[in-house]
Design a protein around this motif. Structure first.
Motif: not given
Length: 396
Positions: A84-99
């Motif tokens: 879950f932590g891994n999925r949540f981190y990549y959700f935050l990463l994707t939401s930020s729009g950073t490359s």
């Protein structure tokens, strides 16, 4: 990651005004405007500042990265729920729009504050769906496997401090997933499918009490009555049946009021009939769905559920051997009734049963006067058995 929120009136913390951040996706309700809400509700995320610095320092120390990596985020915040932590981190990463492949400190702080500011349950539910769909739009499409993972993680989190766990959780989740979507063929397993479901309730609160089990107490209606009647609280009854072709079904009857015998249907507005297996679906909900009668002659005998009195959804015969479910016959495998009130309700039920036993014992030892004994039927039975002088024993 707790939501540490401090509410204060406007202007009460002038020195920290630069750290005030307000994120809200909720629409103002009533006559309150967005400006009024922002004026009256200010959120401080000072713990997030500290958390960001700690994780940044750990990442730099371990990976020589000036930011926060997924490994550090998962290892220190979700040690027992790494998936879950891994999925949540990549959700935050994707939401930020950073490359970038990691979150720098300002971006991490911004995304966490935005997530913690969500005060609407519906919005949070949408976010968790997006976490498992790896999307940030409103489509919320997930695969079958991802949906199962979401259900399993929800179950694990809700039952984290409860033992023992459910032995049938895998079957239950499969039934829930099947009820949400049509099961795809093996070649379509990895394709996206629309998600339409509603998460509600908890699997089995620890304060529930097992009132009756056909396996433990015997499969008979009098045994059910003995263990269930007198419990003055909400209950859930589970019926598990098997057809002639070995098709197994599980149905649930929920009642918000205590069970009682009557020649009429009864039950509160929230009475409910649900199919749990092979798929999960709500069948009927409303008042006067329940029926239980074993004493009143001239009326149907047994246990029933459903608003159609001539064709009930569930019809258990008085022998407790078979059941008609939606018009199909099944052999009863198990019947269970759980009390869903607090533990005090179970204690009150036991007190009532103890009182009933004491009253029954008193009736057994009541002494009859000579006048009563002369007309008592037991006297005639004793005389027929060859003890004609027994009635005179009291006069000797």
């Amino acid at each position: 990651m707790g939501n540490h929120v401090v509410r204060s009136n406007n202007g009460s913390t002038k020195s920290n005004s630069s750290k005030k951040t307000v994120y809200s996706s909720r629409k103002p309700s009533g006559n309150s405007s967005a400006t009024d809400m922002e004026h009256n509700f200010v959120t401080h995320f000072v713990p997030v500042d500290k958390l960001t610095k700690i994780l940044n320092d750990l990442t730099y120390e371990n990976e020589n990265i000036n930011g926060i990596s997924v490994d550090i985020f998962t290892r220190y915040l979700f040690p027992n729920y790494k998936e879950f932590g891994n999925r949540f981190y990549y959700f935050l990463l994707t939401s930020s729009g950073t490359s970038s492949s990691y979150l720098n400190s300002p971006t991490f702080k911004q995304q966490v504050e935005k997530f913690l500011s969500q005060m609407n349950d519906r919005t949070l539910l949408d976010i968790y769906v997006q976490v498992y769909s790896n999307t940030t739009d409103d489509s919320s499409d997930v695969t079958v496997n991802a949906l199962k993972d979401l259900f399993m993680m929800s179950y694990r989190l809700s039952m984290d401090d409860c033992l023992p766990t459910c032995n049938y959780i895998e079957e239950t989740i499969d039934a829930a997933v099947t009820s949400c979507v049509e099961v795809p063929s093996p070649t379509e397993e990895n394709t996206n499918i629309p998600l339409s479901f509603k998460m509600a309730g908890t699997p089995c609160p620890s304060h529930w009490s097992l009132l009756y089990s056909s396996d433990l107490h015997g499969a008979a209606v009098n045994r059910l009555l003995h263990h269930v009647l007198g419990y003055r609280g909400p209950t859930i009854l589970f019926i598990r049946g098997s057809s002639s072709n070995n098709k197994c079904v599980t149905y649930c009857i929920g009642s918000t009021v205590e069970w009682h015998e009557s020649s009429s249907y009864w039950g509160g507005d929230d009475s409910i009939v649900i199919q749990l297996k092979p798929i999960y679906r709500l069948i009927e909900k409303g008042p006067k769905l329940l029926y239980l009668n074993t004493l009143i002659r001239g009326y149907a005998q047994g246990l029933r559920a459903g608003s159609d009195t001539r064709n009930p959804i569930i019809n258990v015969d008085q022998s407790f051997n078979s059941v008609m479910i939606e018009g199909a016959p099944y052999r009863i495998m198990t019947i269970e009734v759980w009390g869903c009130g607090d533990r005090k309700l179970k204690e009150k039920q036991l007190d009532i049963k103890r009182w009933q036993v004491k009253e029954a014992e008193k009736q057994r030892v009541v002494k009859l006067s000579s006048a009563d004994w002369m007309d008592h039927p037991d006297r005639y039975l004793l005389e027929l058995a060859g003890r004609p002088t027994y009635s005179n024993a009291e006069n000797k």
